[in-house]
Design a protein around this motif. Structure first.
Motif, PDB file in Angstrom:
ATOM      1  N   GLY A 100      -6.684 -10.422 -33.604  1.00 35.03           N
ATOM      2  CA  GLY A 100      -5.229 -10.423 -33.681  1.00 35.03           C
ATOM      3  C   GLY A 100      -4.719 -11.136 -34.910  1.00 35.03           C
ATOM      4  N   TYR A 101      -5.317 -12.289 -35.250  1.00 35.19           N
ATOM      5  CA  TYR A 101      -4.880 -13.025 -36.440  1.00 35.19           C
ATOM      6  C   TYR A 101      -5.204 -12.239 -37.703  1.00 35.19           C
ATOM      7  N   THR A 102      -6.370 -11.655 -37.751  1.00 36.04           N
ATOM      8  CA  THR A 102      -6.752 -10.850 -38.911  1.00 36.04           C
ATOM      9  C   THR A 102      -5.792  -9.688 -39.110  1.00 36.04           C
ATOM     10  N   ALA A 103      -5.479  -9.004 -38.027  1.00 34.97           N
ATOM     11  CA  ALA A 103      -4.576  -7.854 -38.099  1.00 34.97           C
ATOM     12  C   ALA A 103      -3.183  -8.271 -38.557  1.00 34.97           C
ATOM     13  N   MET A 132      -1.779  -2.983 -38.613  1.00 35.40           N
ATOM     14  CA  MET A 132      -2.092  -4.013 -37.625  1.00 35.40           C
ATOM     15  C   MET A 132      -2.975  -3.475 -36.509  1.00 35.40           C
ATOM     16  N   PHE A 133      -2.567  -2.361 -35.891  1.00 31.42           N
ATOM     17  CA  PHE A 133      -3.349  -1.816 -34.782  1.00 31.42           C
ATOM     18  C   PHE A 133      -4.720  -1.328 -35.253  1.00 31.42           C
ATOM     19  N   THR A 134      -4.751  -0.672 -36.403  1.00 42.78           N
ATOM     20  CA  THR A 134      -6.023  -0.157 -36.908  1.00 42.78           C
ATOM     21  C   THR A 134      -6.967  -1.292 -37.272  1.00 42.78           C
ATOM     22  N   THR A 135      -6.441  -2.323 -37.952  1.00 49.28           N
ATOM     23  CA  THR A 135      -7.259  -3.484 -38.291  1.00 49.28           C
ATOM     24  C   THR A 135      -7.756  -4.177 -37.042  1.00 49.28           C
ATOM     25  N   PHE A 136      -6.884  -4.299 -36.043  1.00 47.05           N
ATOM     26  CA  PHE A 136      -7.286  -4.933 -34.785  1.00 47.05           C
ATOM     27  C   PHE A 136      -8.429  -4.166 -34.126  1.00 47.05           C
ATOM     28  N   GLU A 137      -8.275  -2.865 -34.002  1.00 48.36           N
ATOM     29  CA  GLU A 137      -9.299  -2.049 -33.336  1.00 48.36           C
ATOM     30  C   GLU A 137     -10.646  -2.169 -34.041  1.00 48.36           C
ATOM     31  N   VAL A 152       1.935 -15.706 -34.387  1.00 44.58           N
ATOM     32  CA  VAL A 152       2.653 -14.861 -33.428  1.00 44.58           C
ATOM     33  C   VAL A 152       1.773 -13.716 -32.946  1.00 44.58           C
ATOM     34  N   LEU A 153       1.123 -13.030 -33.885  1.00 42.95           N
ATOM     35  CA  LEU A 153       0.258 -11.905 -33.493  1.00 42.95           C
ATOM     36  C   LEU A 153      -0.937 -12.377 -32.680  1.00 42.95           C
ATOM     37  N   THR A 154      -1.489 -13.524 -33.041  1.00 42.24           N
ATOM     38  CA  THR A 154      -2.610 -14.074 -32.275  1.00 42.24           C
ATOM     39  C   THR A 154      -2.195 -14.327 -30.828  1.00 42.24           C
ATOM     40  N   LEU A 155      -1.045 -14.992 -30.648  1.00 49.38           N
ATOM     41  CA  LEU A 155      -0.561 -15.282 -29.298  1.00 49.38           C
ATOM     42  C   LEU A 155      -0.157 -14.012 -28.561  1.00 49.38           C
ATOM     43  N   GLN A 156       0.447 -13.066 -29.286  1.00 49.74           N
ATOM     44  CA  GLN A 156       0.834 -11.806 -28.651  1.00 49.74           C
ATOM     45  C   GLN A 156      -0.372 -11.105 -28.054  1.00 49.74           C
ATOM     46  N   TRP A 157      -1.411 -10.954 -28.855  1.00 50.42           N
ATOM     47  CA  TRP A 157      -2.601 -10.263 -28.367  1.00 50.42           C
ATOM     48  C   TRP A 157      -3.263 -11.054 -27.237  1.00 50.42           C
ATOM     49  N   PHE A 158      -3.245 -12.400 -27.341  1.00 50.59           N
ATOM     50  CA  PHE A 158      -3.845 -13.217 -26.288  1.00 50.59           C
ATOM     51  C   PHE A 158      -3.086 -13.054 -24.971  1.00 50.59           C
TER      52      PHE A 158
END
Length: 306
Positions: free
Chosen positions: A219-222, A183-188, A275-281
């Motif tokens: 965030g959604y992609t990750a 998740m973190f690597t994909t996000f970065e 959830v991940l999209t909102l978390q990162w936002f």
């Protein structure tokens, strides 16, 4: 500029920066996980009783009719507090370890730094989450076990002792470590890719609204990529907590290879993506409100440009 470097952690230890990251992670993770509690209740029941709860629509209907609307919110306190604590440690320690590993592993690729930073943070985050998760899963799948954390903690301790809270730690690591690393690597890399290939501008040249938009897409992609990788371990965790198996190997055999990857995957994607999209936002919004840059990009680049 010197004030910014202090906040970022380049100078002076970075307590302000890491504190904001931890607070942002705690709020974003706790709030978003609380919001999807009904889907989480359904997911756990689909994993434990796949014959009865075989689809999202029928599963929600069964829970509503048989146990009432309140059943959809079982375990809400475990979601709010458990994942709040986990989120604070995960995001705060990720930034801390990323800074340390970047300065130590100067000859390594950034992906190695992202993998190690996220794995290191997740180890500590899951130790904190595990007791909450142990109670939450039982509350969600065993209606007579307890109403929430306040009565669930003492009841679980009385029945199984301290070991009962950490029975699922290894499979929890097995689920969350790969997920967090991916998740973190994909996000970065997604953030970097969007700025270089789509916007073709540096992050500093974009508005805050554009930066937060990039955060949401990345965030959604990750989240989607990480969900697929972690699905087998998520099924094993639910099986162990509900005594469908005594060991990880036994749980894996009972579930079956194909089902490990496919059981509850649609509902997990439905949960984790938003959830991940909102978390990162929320996380990046809190950083921006405190005068810090949005997430993504390489610390080396920030330091050299500061």
């Amino acid at each position: 500029m010197s004030d910014f470097r202090t906040k970022l952690g380049v100078d002076g230890g970075g307590f302000y920066y890491y504190g904001i990251c931890a607070a942002g992670g705690m709020f974003s993770a706790g709030a978003t996980h609380l919001a999807v509690t009904p889907l989480d209740v359904l997911k756990v029941n689909m994993q434990v009783n796949p014959i009865k709860f075989h689809s999202i629509a029928s599963g929600l209907n069964i829970l509503w009719k048989e146990e009432g609307p309140s059943s959809l919110w079982r375990g809400w306190s475990g979601k709010l507090f458990g994942y709040g604590v986990q989120g604070g440690l995960k995001f705060g320690l990720y930034e801390f370890f990323k800074s340390r590993y970047t300065n130590t592993l100067v000859d390594q690729k950034q992906s190695v730094v992202f993998f190690l930073s996220s794995a290191s943070a997740q180890v500590f985050a899951d130790v904190a989450l595990c007791p909450f998760e142990a109670v939450k899963v039982r509350v969600q799948t065993q209606p007579n076990f307890a109403k929430g954390l306040s009565d669930g903690f003492p009841k679980l301790y009385a029945r199984e002792g301290i070991s009962g809270f950490y029975k699922g730690l290894l499979p929890l690591w097995g689920r969350n470590l790969p997920f967090s690393m991916i998740m973190f690597t994909t996000f970065e890399h997604s953030v970097d890719f969007i700025y270089r290939k789509f916007l073709q501008r540096r992050k500093e040249e974009c508005s805050r609204t554009q930066q937060l938009g990039v955060t949401c897409v990345a965030g959604y992609t990750a989240g989607a990529v990480g969900t697929v990788v972690s699905n087998p371990a998520d099924n094993i965790v639910s099986s162990l907590y509900n005594k469908k198996a005594n060991t990880v190997l036994q749980a894996a055999r009972n579930i079956g290879l194909v089902n490990l990857f496919t059981r509850s995957l649609p509902i997990r994607v439905a949960i984790v993506g938003p959830v991940l999209t909102l978390q990162w936002f929320f996380y990046d919004s809190i950083k921006v409100l405190n005068g810090l840059p949005t997430s993504g990009g390489h610390i080396r680049g920030v330091e050299s440009g500061a």
